[in-house]
Design a protein around this motif. Structure first.
Motif, PDB file in Angstrom:
ATOM      1  N   ILE A  42     -33.824 -21.670 -15.546  1.00  0.00           N
ATOM      2  CA  ILE A  42     -32.917 -22.823 -15.483  1.00  0.00           C
ATOM      3  C   ILE A  42     -33.688 -24.036 -16.004  1.00  0.00           C
ATOM      4  O   ILE A  42     -34.734 -24.402 -15.452  1.00  0.00           O
ATOM      5  CB  ILE A  42     -32.430 -23.074 -14.036  1.00  0.00           C
ATOM      6  N   ASN A  92     -23.353 -17.845 -10.586  1.00  0.00           N
ATOM      7  CA  ASN A  92     -23.960 -16.818 -11.439  1.00  0.00           C
ATOM      8  C   ASN A  92     -24.494 -15.622 -10.652  1.00  0.00           C
ATOM      9  O   ASN A  92     -25.147 -14.759 -11.219  1.00  0.00           O
ATOM     10  CB  ASN A  92     -25.079 -17.455 -12.271  1.00  0.00           C
ATOM     11  N   LEU A  98     -26.903 -15.323  -8.453  1.00  0.00           N
ATOM     12  CA  LEU A  98     -28.350 -15.242  -8.654  1.00  0.00           C
ATOM     13  C   LEU A  98     -29.085 -15.210  -7.321  1.00  0.00           C
ATOM     14  O   LEU A  98     -28.642 -15.803  -6.340  1.00  0.00           O
ATOM     15  CB  LEU A  98     -28.844 -16.464  -9.442  1.00  0.00           C
ATOM     16  N   ASP A 146     -26.574 -19.197 -21.525  1.00  0.00           N
ATOM     17  CA  ASP A 146     -25.486 -18.417 -20.908  1.00  0.00           C
ATOM     18  C   ASP A 146     -24.552 -19.340 -20.136  1.00  0.00           C
ATOM     19  O   ASP A 146     -23.349 -19.105 -20.052  1.00  0.00           O
ATOM     20  CB  ASP A 146     -26.083 -17.357 -19.973  1.00  0.00           C
ATOM     21  N   GLU A 154     -35.569 -14.969  -7.946  1.00  0.00           N
ATOM     22  CA  GLU A 154     -35.617 -14.395  -9.299  1.00  0.00           C
ATOM     23  C   GLU A 154     -35.366 -15.470 -10.369  1.00  0.00           C
ATOM     24  O   GLU A 154     -35.211 -15.171 -11.547  1.00  0.00           O
ATOM     25  CB  GLU A 154     -34.582 -13.279  -9.438  1.00  0.00           C
ATOM     26  N   CYS A 155     -35.332 -16.738  -9.915  1.00  0.00           N
ATOM     27  CA  CYS A 155     -35.054 -17.856 -10.824  1.00  0.00           C
ATOM     28  C   CYS A 155     -36.270 -18.770 -10.946  1.00  0.00           C
ATOM     29  O   CYS A 155     -36.991 -18.992  -9.972  1.00  0.00           O
ATOM     30  CB  CYS A 155     -33.896 -18.708 -10.296  1.00  0.00           C
ATOM     31  N   LYS A 182     -35.795 -13.444 -13.584  1.00  0.00           N
ATOM     32  CA  LYS A 182     -34.684 -12.942 -14.402  1.00  0.00           C
ATOM     33  C   LYS A 182     -33.869 -14.069 -15.035  1.00  0.00           C
ATOM     34  O   LYS A 182     -33.201 -13.862 -16.037  1.00  0.00           O
ATOM     35  CB  LYS A 182     -33.755 -12.069 -13.537  1.00  0.00           C
ATOM     36  N   THR A 183     -33.929 -15.251 -14.407  1.00  0.00           N
ATOM     37  CA  THR A 183     -33.135 -16.392 -14.882  1.00  0.00           C
ATOM     38  C   THR A 183     -34.026 -17.617 -15.009  1.00  0.00           C
ATOM     39  O   THR A 183     -34.791 -17.926 -14.090  1.00  0.00           O
ATOM     40  CB  THR A 183     -31.982 -16.699 -13.902  1.00  0.00           C
ATOM     41  N   HIS A 235     -34.000 -12.737 -20.367  1.00  0.00           N
ATOM     42  CA  HIS A 235     -33.689 -13.652 -19.267  1.00  0.00           C
ATOM     43  C   HIS A 235     -32.317 -14.286 -19.468  1.00  0.00           C
ATOM     44  O   HIS A 235     -31.907 -14.545 -20.591  1.00  0.00           O
ATOM     45  CB  HIS A 235     -34.734 -14.774 -19.189  1.00  0.00           C
ATOM     46  N   LYS A 236     -31.653 -14.547 -18.340  1.00  0.00           N
ATOM     47  CA  LYS A 236     -30.440 -15.374 -18.373  1.00  0.00           C
ATOM     48  C   LYS A 236     -30.928 -16.815 -18.528  1.00  0.00           C
ATOM     49  O   LYS A 236     -31.878 -17.230 -17.846  1.00  0.00           O
ATOM     50  CB  LYS A 236     -29.687 -15.191 -17.052  1.00  0.00           C
ATOM     51  N   LEU A 237     -30.311 -17.567 -19.414  1.00  0.00           N
ATOM     52  CA  LEU A 237     -30.737 -18.944 -19.694  1.00  0.00           C
ATOM     53  C   LEU A 237     -29.644 -19.925 -19.274  1.00  0.00           C
ATOM     54  O   LEU A 237     -28.496 -19.802 -19.698  1.00  0.00           O
ATOM     55  CB  LEU A 237     -31.043 -19.114 -21.191  1.00  0.00           C
ATOM     56  N   ILE A 238     -30.036 -20.892 -18.442  1.00  0.00           N
ATOM     57  CA  ILE A 238     -29.075 -21.865 -17.916  1.00  0.00           C
ATOM     58  C   ILE A 238     -29.624 -23.275 -18.131  1.00  0.00           C
ATOM     59  O   ILE A 238     -30.808 -23.526 -17.915  1.00  0.00           O
ATOM     60  CB  ILE A 238     -28.824 -21.622 -16.407  1.00  0.00           C
TER      61      ILE A 238
END
Length: 204
Positions: free
Chosen positions: A7, A156, A158, A131, A162-163, A4-5, A100-103
């Protein structure tokens, strides 16, 4: 479990670096065979935002009085190379999809970021794709120390499994993997972040 994320590291993932060339250039400039521990320590403190840019440069000009401030800045920025625009396009498409969450999670420092802002015309566009945008000198934490990964997870909300964390330095991906984060220790000599979904298709 679907990712989902994502990094991302910055150097040698998005912007190309010349680590070997920069080290050789510095050793030649400072007339050293290898970097002594006090220089490594000051570089680490600076990257963690624990000393200012002025203090950092002053340390070097005090220790190498023959060198000017410009000599130090040029040597420090020698590592930074080009930022292929195809990687920005890839990132913008990722953002547009909103799957996706983007870090961004990067060990970097004020002098390098200032150089990038000056030389990479689309830096703000790049930054806006994320994000969250974590630079070590801003958050006073540094890879591969585990507290930096824990910070990102906690901030976050998290789940580690899921990362996916992408970094070119094995120590950094090992530390993340120890927390249960999926990793891609990218080999910048023959892999490109734009191929993420074909190389890591099992995770998506």
């Amino acid at each position: 479990m679907k990712i989902k994320t994502i990094i991302f590291d910055f150097g040698d993932v998005f912007i190309n670096l010349d680590k070997e060339g920069a080290m050789q250039n510095a050793l030649t400039l400072f007339q050293l065979n290898e970097l002594p521990e006090d220089l490594i320590a000051i570089n680490t403190l600076y990257e963690q935002g624990l000393i200012s840019s002025d203090e950092f440069i002053e340390f070097y000009t005090d220790n190498f009085p023959k060198l000017s401030k410009k000599d130090i800045l040029d040597a420090w920025n020698f590592i930074l190379k080009d930022f292929p625009e195809e990687r920005l396009t890839f990132l913008k498409n990722l953002k547009k999809e909103q799957k996706h969450k983007l870090i961004l999670l990067s060990n970097t420092n004020e002098i390098h970021i200032n150089w990038i802002k000056e030389h990479v015309s689309f830096y703000e566009e790049f930054k806006a794709c994320f994000d969250q945008f974590y630079l070590s000198h801003d958050i006073n934490l540094r890879k591969p120390n585990q507290d930096i990964y824990q910070f990102v997870l906690n901030q976050n909300k998290l789940k580690a499994d899921e990362c996916l964390f992408i970094d070119d330095t094995k120590d950094n991906t090992d530390a993340a993997a120890a927390l249960g984060i999926h990793i891609w220790n990218i080999d910048e000599t023959k892999e490109n972040v734009i191929d993420l979904f074909s190389i890591k298709e099992d995770l998506f």
